[in-house]
Design an enzyme around this catalytic site. Structure first.
Site, PDB file in Angstrom:
ATOM      1  CD  GLU A 174      -2.789  -1.241   2.086  1.00 30.03           C
ATOM      2  OE1 GLU A 174      -4.040  -1.399   1.717  1.00 30.03           O
ATOM      3  OE2 GLU A 174      -2.496  -0.608   3.340  1.00 30.03           O
ATOM      4  CD  GLU A 363      -4.026  -5.998   2.484  1.00 23.41           C
ATOM      5  OE1 GLU A 363      -4.663  -4.957   3.116  1.00 23.41           O
ATOM      6  OE2 GLU A 363      -2.907  -5.371   2.596  1.00 23.41           O
TER       7      GLU A 363
END
Length: 467
Positions: A174, A363
């Site tokens: 991320e 995710e």
């Protein structure tokens, strides 16, 4: 029609949220190891050392370090094709700047990857997942170019050691969290925009060079980027709301622009010019950025945002960034996150239309408070419903829109500590772990109702979603 035959079904974890054993076998401290527990909704306190009277959730987590064989066997029972996990950098180079790696750390992950191989599970390894070695803070962490070389030493070490065992790599988890939570993204304490954008540049450069090293060591290596899947709808057709939504998209996706295209977009360069922000680019860096673009895009997806003219673009937080708006058409989770399966299809289209690279959802999941029944069972139909609806949206993106989706690793297949708060009560897993928010419990593993459901999903390659 339907999911490709080689679709990579599985689950995803992070070392600092599951392993524990924070100083075992020569591991050094990381930024994650000095984040205190906090109550829900309260930012976690951060220190540069360890207060022995305080509770640090990452220190024991769910003890995956010692129980990985048991856990991977459970993943295999569900039929996993892929396990996305991370290496704790400070297990390999305890201080970050060490000249020689820690053999015990290298051996541990070798055993983890070999265990995956025994079950035919493909490991997808994140090199840096929110746990910068604490020893690098003396340099200013990622704000200092020296850290690029330390990271590349680590990369070359693991690419070489695990050649032929690991083929799929992600550089920074991320990476766009540098704009919303710099401490997590890169151990950045001074959070002014000049510092964070310099740190982001150094991560871009490190990633680009890591891609080149990975390809040099093994031509079979595939290296991806990992985007925190922020995506937004305009609050209304008001042109100002539309422009604000475009500004939001630019703010988030410029990270993908650099890693996928190999250069900064014009809008970001003009923004830097207006703000007087200097990117510490040296001779040859522009060429490295272009030569080290990623092979695929991976991303997390939990929610969509609603954005408009009153949105303050100076975001803070990991996922639940405050935009000033709520979408009246969407339900929310117990943690206030909008539940929007259709948004996943929208984001898949947005990313592929923009970059024309294979995509992987690494995710996606529902954090919830699970109840253990008197007979020991956990009936989590709410989690099954959430995942089913998102898998259906993904299937439409493949079948109707023609998006090349490589795989889906839900977050996280076993209960782990929350990244932002350290709590255990926010559970995602198919497998329950008997640990509470204070770290008390047996650590025993129990299959939830969703465990058996996901097994059927994988067996049918996504065709059987009933329960």
């Amino acid at each position: 029609m339907g999911f490709p035959k080689d679709f990579m079904w599985g689950g995803a974890t992070a070392a600092n949220q599951c392993e524990g054993a924070y100083l075992t076998d020569g591991k050094g401290l990381s930024t994650a190891d000095v984040m205190l527990a906090s109550k829900h909704g309260v930012p976690r306190e951060i220190t540069d050392g360890i207060d022995r009277n305080s509770f640090y959730p990452s220190h024991q987590a769910v003890d995956h370090y010692h129980r990985y064989k048991e856990d991977i066997a459970l993943f295999a029972e569900m039929g996993f094709k892929c396990y996305r996990l991370s290496i704790a950098w400070s297990r390999i180079f305890p201080n970050g700047d060490d000249h020689e790696p820690n053999e015990e750390g290298l051996r541990h992950y070798e055993e983890v990857f070999k265990t995956c191989a025994e079950y035919g599970i493909e490991p997808m390894v994140t090199l840096s997942h929110f746990e910068t070695p604490l020893g690098l803070l003396k340099y200013g962490s990622w704000a200092n170019r020296k850290v690029v070389d330390f990271f590349l030493r680590y990369c070359r070490t693991v690419f070489t050691r695990y050649k032929g065992i690991v083929r799929y790599w992600l550089t920074f988890n991320e990476i766009n969290v540098m704009s919303t939570k710099p401490w997590m993204a890169g151990g950045i304490v001074v959070e002014d925009e000049q510092t964070t954008m310099a740190a982001a540049f150094h991560q871009f450069l490190a990633s680009a060079k890591a891609v080149q090293i990975a390809h040099e060591i093994d031509s079979d290596n595939k290296v991806g980027m990992m985007y925190n899947g922020h995506v937004a709808y305009p609050a209304s057709p008001d042109p100002e709301d539309m422009q604000a939504t475009l500004d939001f998209t630019h703010k988030m996706l410029f990270y993908c622009d650099v890693q996928c295209r190999g250069y900064y977009p014009n809008h970001k360069l003009k923004e830097f010019e207006r703000k007087g922000i200097m990117i510490p680019m040296q001779e040859g860096d522009a060429e490295d950025l272009r030569a080290g673009t990623v092979d695929f895009i991976s991303f997390s997806y939990y929610m969509t945002h609603t954005v408009g003219k009153k949105t303050d673009m100076n975001f803070q937080g990991l996922n639940g960034v405050k935009t000033g708006y709520k979408n009246p058409h969407l339900a929310t989770s117990e943690w206030g996150w909008a539940i929007d399966p259709m948004g996943l299809r929208y984001l898949l289209n947005l990313l592929f239309d923009r970059y024309q690279l294979p995509l992987m959802i690494v995710e996606n999941g529902l954090g919830a408070i699970d109840k253990v029944e008197e007979d020991g069972t956990i009936k989590d139909s709410y989690r099954i419903e959430y995942l089913r609806d998102h898998i259906l949206a993904m299937k439409k993106a493949i079948d109707i829109d023609g998006i090349p989706v490589m795989g889906y690793t839900m977050w996280g297949p076993i209960d782990i500590i929350a990244a932002s708060t350290g709590e255990m009560k926010k559970r995602y897993g198919f497998i329950h772990v008997d640990v509470d928010d204070e770290g008390n419990g047996t650590h025993n593993r129990t299959k939830k109702e969703s465990f058996y459901w996901y097994k059927k999903v994988i067996e049918s390659n996504g065709e059987n979603l009933t329960w």
